[in-house]
Design a protein around this motif. Structure first.
Motif, PDB file in Angstrom:
ATOM      1  N   ARG A 253      39.563  68.996  34.057  1.00  0.00           N
ATOM      2  CA  ARG A 253      40.817  68.660  34.371  1.00  0.00           C
ATOM      3  C   ARG A 253      41.041  69.438  35.744  1.00  0.00           C
ATOM      4  NH1 ARG A 253      46.725  69.435  31.607  1.00  0.00           N
ATOM      5  NH2 ARG A 253      47.811  68.818  33.457  1.00  0.00           N
ATOM      6  N   GLY A 254      40.833  70.662  35.419  1.00  0.00           N
ATOM      7  CA  GLY A 254      41.189  71.695  36.300  1.00  0.00           C
ATOM      8  C   GLY A 254      40.491  71.379  37.762  1.00  0.00           C
ATOM      9  N   LEU A 255      39.055  71.198  37.510  1.00  0.00           N
ATOM     10  CA  LEU A 255      38.070  70.913  38.492  1.00  0.00           C
ATOM     11  C   LEU A 255      38.544  69.604  39.421  1.00  0.00           C
ATOM     12  CD1 LEU A 255      34.667  71.901  36.751  1.00  0.00           C
ATOM     13  CD2 LEU A 255      35.727  72.914  38.753  1.00  0.00           C
ATOM     14  N   ILE A 256      38.838  68.401  38.482  1.00  0.00           N
ATOM     15  CA  ILE A 256      39.239  67.335  39.152  1.00  0.00           C
ATOM     16  C   ILE A 256      40.389  67.728  40.078  1.00  0.00           C
ATOM     17  CG2 ILE A 256      40.283  64.934  38.755  1.00  0.00           C
ATOM     18  CD1 ILE A 256      38.242  65.170  36.180  1.00  0.00           C
ATOM     19  N   ASP A 257      41.615  68.284  39.485  1.00  0.00           N
ATOM     20  CA  ASP A 257      42.741  68.338  40.145  1.00  0.00           C
ATOM     21  C   ASP A 257      42.530  69.212  41.549  1.00  0.00           C
ATOM     22  OD1 ASP A 257      44.045  67.029  38.464  1.00  0.00           O
ATOM     23  OD2 ASP A 257      45.037  68.708  37.474  1.00  0.00           O
ATOM     24  N   ARG A 258      41.549  70.326  41.574  1.00  0.00           N
ATOM     25  CA  ARG A 258      41.474  71.175  42.535  1.00  0.00           C
ATOM     26  C   ARG A 258      40.610  70.416  43.679  1.00  0.00           C
ATOM     27  NH1 ARG A 258      38.298  75.822  40.236  1.00  0.00           N
ATOM     28  NH2 ARG A 258      39.293  75.094  38.322  1.00  0.00           N
ATOM     29  N   ALA A 259      39.818  69.598  43.187  1.00  0.00           N
ATOM     30  CA  ALA A 259      38.899  68.509  44.171  1.00  0.00           C
ATOM     31  C   ALA A 259      40.047  67.562  44.644  1.00  0.00           C
ATOM     32  CB  ALA A 259      37.721  67.977  43.406  1.00  0.00           C
TER      33      ALA A 259
END
Length: 128
Positions: A74-80
């Motif tokens: 979730r965190g990686l997707i949001d940052r991307a």
């Protein structure tokens, strides 16, 4: 893929891994089988490992084996998304579809698409 993660779900032996590996041949990818101790160890610090492969499709087979990973995704997707990358980050495979849907649905709500694979029945073999 139209969403950052796509979950390919269905019973065992319907071709999920075969399809994922065929996709991996067509684009830069990293494949991790989470039934493998060695591959699970690579994700001991998931954000560090996955950020090293931000330019590739990351295929996570049997993803339900690491349920805590969904929070990291979730965190990686949001940052991307904030940096402009919206599609093609993760392909999640799982035969435990009910568990996968529950785990990912809660953490990745609004961020994931599901594709369900079904076994071929006897009549389909003759039609194709």
């Amino acid at each position: 893929m139209q969403t950052p993660p796509v979950a390919l779900i269905g019973p065992r032996q319907v071709g999920k891994t075969t399809l994922a590996l065929a996709i991996a041949k067509r684009r830069p990818s990293v494949y991790l089988d989470l039934e493998s101790d060695a591959d699970r160890a690579k994700l001991s610090e998931p954000e560090l490992y996955l950020e090293q492969h931000v330019d590739k499709l990351v295929i996570l087979d049997e993803v339900h084996r690491l349920p805590n990973l969904f929070q990291n995704l979730r965190g990686l997707i949001d940052r991307a998304r904030r940096s402009g990358r919206r599609t093609g980050q993760f392909l999640l495979l799982g035969s435990a579809s009910i568990d996968l849907l529950k785990q990912s649905g809660e953490t990745l709500a609004g961020r994931i698409a599901y594709l369900e694979m079904h076994p071929i029945d006897g009549l389909e073999r003759f039609i194709a």
